[in-house]
Write an enzyme that holds these catalytic residues in place. Structure first.
Site, PDB file in Angstrom:
ATOM      1  N   ASP A  47       0.831  -1.198   0.000  1.00 57.66           N
ATOM      2  CA  ASP A  47       0.000   0.000   0.000  1.00 57.66           C
ATOM      3  C   ASP A  47       0.869   1.254   0.000  1.00 57.66           C
ATOM      4  OD1 ASP A  47      -2.941   1.135   0.723  1.00 57.66           O
ATOM      5  OD2 ASP A  47      -1.419   2.272   1.813  1.00 57.66           O
ATOM      6  N   TYR A  52       2.298  10.214  -0.249  1.00 63.77           N
ATOM      7  CA  TYR A  52       3.401   9.752   0.599  1.00 63.77           C
ATOM      8  C   TYR A  52       4.757  10.114  -0.004  1.00 63.77           C
ATOM      9  CZ  TYR A  52      -0.229   6.612   2.515  1.00 63.77           C
ATOM     10  OH  TYR A  52      -1.368   6.079   3.056  1.00 63.77           O
ATOM     11  N   LYS A  81      -3.142   5.890  -4.254  1.00 59.48           N
ATOM     12  CA  LYS A  81      -4.293   6.764  -3.988  1.00 59.48           C
ATOM     13  C   LYS A  81      -4.219   8.094  -4.719  1.00 59.48           C
ATOM     14  CE  LYS A  81      -4.118   4.756   0.639  1.00 59.48           C
ATOM     15  NZ  LYS A  81      -2.700   4.350   0.630  1.00 59.48           N
ATOM     16  N   HIS A 112      -8.136   9.359  -1.839  1.00 64.69           N
ATOM     17  CA  HIS A 112      -7.473   9.423  -0.536  1.00 64.69           C
ATOM     18  C   HIS A 112      -8.348  10.062   0.540  1.00 64.69           C
ATOM     19  CE1 HIS A 112      -3.116   9.378   1.135  1.00 64.69           C
ATOM     20  NE2 HIS A 112      -3.986   9.176   2.106  1.00 64.69           N
TER      21      HIS A 112
END
Length: 312
Positions: A47, A52, A81, A112
């Site tokens: 994931d 990020y 996402k 998200h």
């Protein structure tokens, strides 16, 4: 079958591995090795997210694993996402993630958060207004974003689409307009924040729950909570094992995060909790509910109410 190797069926007919490697807040330079090691020791679910800013490292870790010849791309379940500043540029965002990851397709693409940021703001990820608050595009509905995500399914670039951080309120806004029911709702979930209302609603609608921050946070009181420790002692395991195993027993997949090889391996050593174990943990959540003491560790300063019933 080992508990960590369990898979859950999605409403698409595909299967999602019960335990995935979470990569949120993993330090730069550590993610590639973590992903490569995780796959080598049995993880098949990885994931990440555009926000990020580690998709490239995740992709490198996957590339290393595939080069070993011990795993094929179709054996892996990769999630990323759509970030808030790309709600009006859905396919552009997906293409950027695919390029970062070095992949031809994503197994699961999630919205998200159900909120759009100004795509022309003063920062590509976290645009702010002069007063320091988030620069939110209130004219753009998350329902519109979802309709554009549905179009991705015809491109071959995604196998399934879903949402993240959706409360029952937001799902009730979305579902009447959805041609495709989200395959997954990824939410913060642990015994100190069971979100039972959302979990039950998603089960009713055929939406699978994936839990992030399953151990709470660094220094989380969950590790020393008496009922968790009680079950851990009874089973001869650590509190983390109990907390992660709790999700599998609920029928949810779970995303423990680590970049430490030994911890990555330990997070797969799960156990099957019985009714007595679950009842002990349920008493803990009931006590927290009675005290209105549920604890949410992830609540970004977006300045809007996401409709979470237990945001304490």
């Amino acid at each position: 079958m080992a508990v960590a190797d369990v898979k859950f069926k999605l409403n698409t007919g595909a299967e999602i591995p019960a335990v995935g490697l979470g990569t949120w807040q993993s330090a730069p330079g550590e993610v590639e090795k973590a992903v490569s090691h995780a796959i080598a020791v049995g993880y098949r679910h990885i994931d990440t997210a555009f926000c990020y800013q580690n998709e490239h490292e995740v992709g490198q870790g996957i590339k290393e694993a595939l080069a070993s010849g011990k795993v094929k791309r179709e054996d892996l379940f990769v999630t990323t996402k759509l970030w808030c500043s790309y709600h009006t540029r859905v396919e552009e965002a997906l293409d950027a993630s695919l390029k970062n990851l070095g992949l031809d397709y994503i197994d699961l693409y999630l919205m998200h958060w159900p909120v759009a940021f100004n795509p022309n703001g003063n920062h590509p990820l976290f645009p702010k207004l002069p007063d320091g608050s988030r620069d939110i595009d209130h004219s753009h509905s998350h329902v519109t974003t979802w309709k554009n995500m549905e179009k991705l399914l015809g491109t071959g670039k995604v196998k399934a689409i879903g949402v993240s951080n959706y409360s029952k309120l937001y799902l009730e806004q979305l579902l009447p307009h959805a041609t495709v029911v989200p395959a997954v709702n990824q939410i913060e979930n642990h015994p100190a924040l069971p979100q039972q209302e959302i979990v039950d609603f998603c089960k009713e609608k055929g939406i699978h729950i994936t839990a992030y921050s399953p151990l709470g946070s660094t220094g989380s009181p969950l590790f020393t909570a008496e009922p968790i420790v009680e079950v851990a002692k009874k089973r001869g395991v650590g509190s983390a094992t109990v907390l992660l195993s709790w999700h599998i027993a609920r029928g949810s997949s779970v995303l423990p995060k680590s970049v430490t090889p030994s911890r990555i391996e330990e997070n797969r050593n799960l156990i099957k909790l019985d009714e007595s174990d679950m009842a002990t943990i349920a008493k803990y959540t009931d006590d927290l509910a009675a005290k209105k003491a549920f604890q949410r560790f992830v609540y970004p300063p977006f300045g809007i109410n996401f409709g979470f019933p237990d945001k304490s």
